[in-house]
Write a protein that holds these residues in place. Sequence first.
Motif, mmCIF file in Angstrom:
data_model
loop_
_atom_site.group_PDB
_atom_site.id
_atom_site.type_symbol
_atom_site.label_atom_id
_atom_site.label_comp_id
_atom_site.label_asym_id
_atom_site.label_seq_id
_atom_site.Cartn_x
_atom_site.Cartn_y
_atom_site.Cartn_z
ATOM 1 N N PHE A 68 0.844 -1.196 0.000
ATOM 2 C CA PHE A 68 0.000 0.000 0.000
ATOM 3 C C PHE A 68 0.878 1.244 0.000
ATOM 4 C CE2 PHE A 68 -4.139 -1.750 2.095
ATOM 5 C CZ PHE A 68 -4.117 -2.832 1.226
ATOM 6 N N THR A 69 0.411 2.277 -0.692
ATOM 7 C CA THR A 69 1.120 3.554 -0.727
ATOM 8 C C THR A 69 0.132 4.690 -0.554
ATOM 9 O OG1 THR A 69 2.775 2.656 -2.255
ATOM 10 C CG2 THR A 69 2.656 5.045 -2.042
ATOM 11 N N ILE A 70 0.415 5.570 0.399
ATOM 12 C CA ILE A 70 -0.424 6.743 0.627
ATOM 13 C C ILE A 70 0.256 7.963 0.024
ATOM 14 C CG2 ILE A 70 0.592 7.238 2.893
ATOM 15 C CD1 ILE A 70 -2.223 8.135 3.815
ATOM 16 N N SER A 71 -0.542 8.847 -0.544
ATOM 17 C CA SER A 71 -0.014 10.087 -1.114
ATOM 18 C C SER A 71 -1.094 11.165 -1.008
ATOM 19 C CB SER A 71 0.404 9.891 -2.570
ATOM 20 O OG SER A 71 -0.702 9.491 -3.362
ATOM 21 N N ARG A 72 -0.691 12.411 -1.212
ATOM 22 C CA ARG A 72 -1.670 13.496 -1.159
ATOM 23 C C ARG A 72 -1.340 14.541 -2.206
ATOM 24 N NH1 ARG A 72 -1.794 15.619 4.735
ATOM 25 N NH2 ARG A 72 -3.157 17.249 3.887
ATOM 26 N N ASP A 73 -2.398 15.180 -2.688
ATOM 27 C CA ASP A 73 -2.287 16.265 -3.663
ATOM 28 C C ASP A 73 -2.940 17.484 -3.030
ATOM 29 O OD1 ASP A 73 -2.550 18.082 -5.743
ATOM 30 O OD2 ASP A 73 -2.964 16.541 -7.231
ATOM 31 N N SER A 74 -2.124 18.389 -2.537
ATOM 32 C CA SER A 74 -2.654 19.545 -1.822
ATOM 33 C C SER A 74 -3.447 20.471 -2.733
ATOM 34 C CB SER A 74 -1.513 20.301 -1.154
ATOM 35 O OG SER A 74 -0.898 19.495 -0.164
ATOM 36 N N ALA A 75 -3.092 20.521 -4.000
ATOM 37 C CA ALA A 75 -3.822 21.383 -4.930
ATOM 38 C C ALA A 75 -5.261 20.904 -5.110
ATOM 39 C CB ALA A 75 -3.114 21.411 -6.275
ATOM 40 N N LYS A 76 -5.481 19.605 -4.921
ATOM 41 C CA LYS A 76 -6.820 19.030 -5.089
ATOM 42 C C LYS A 76 -7.480 18.679 -3.763
ATOM 43 C CE LYS A 76 -5.755 17.025 -9.617
ATOM 44 N NZ LYS A 76 -5.688 15.776 -10.425
ATOM 45 N N ASN A 77 -6.801 18.965 -2.651
ATOM 46 C CA ASN A 77 -7.331 18.589 -1.336
ATOM 47 C C ASN A 77 -7.723 17.116 -1.303
ATOM 48 O OD1 ASN A 77 -6.975 21.212 -0.505
ATOM 49 N ND2 ASN A 77 -9.140 21.760 -0.615
#
Length: 124
Positions: A68-77
Amino acid sequence: QVQVVESGGGLVQAGDSLRLSCAASGRIFDRRAMGWFRQAPGKEREFVATISWGGGSTSYADSLKGRFTISRDSAKNTVYLQMNSLKPEDTAVYYCAAANGPTIRREVSEYRYWGQGTQVTVSS
């Protein structure tokens, strides 16, 4: 309006991959770590993964590392959970949550805002 909404769940076969998404309102997403948890029938909700506000720190449940890999895109919340090599024991409702602060954390009690969950079912 406070909102956390998961999507991307479904029925897959063992060995398949799936990516979950979690969209949060800006007020929730900003300056908060985000996490994924899951709950199988008859079991307690368990930690899956967490990512810091800036995205520089992550942590995973030991049994899930490497798959599993978690990631985030702050521009898209939006925060994502990429799940590979899925197994029947991964079957559960997956929940996204926003933490009480910006650093990674693994306890249910350390998360303030929760989504409604998305069902992931892995057939053998």
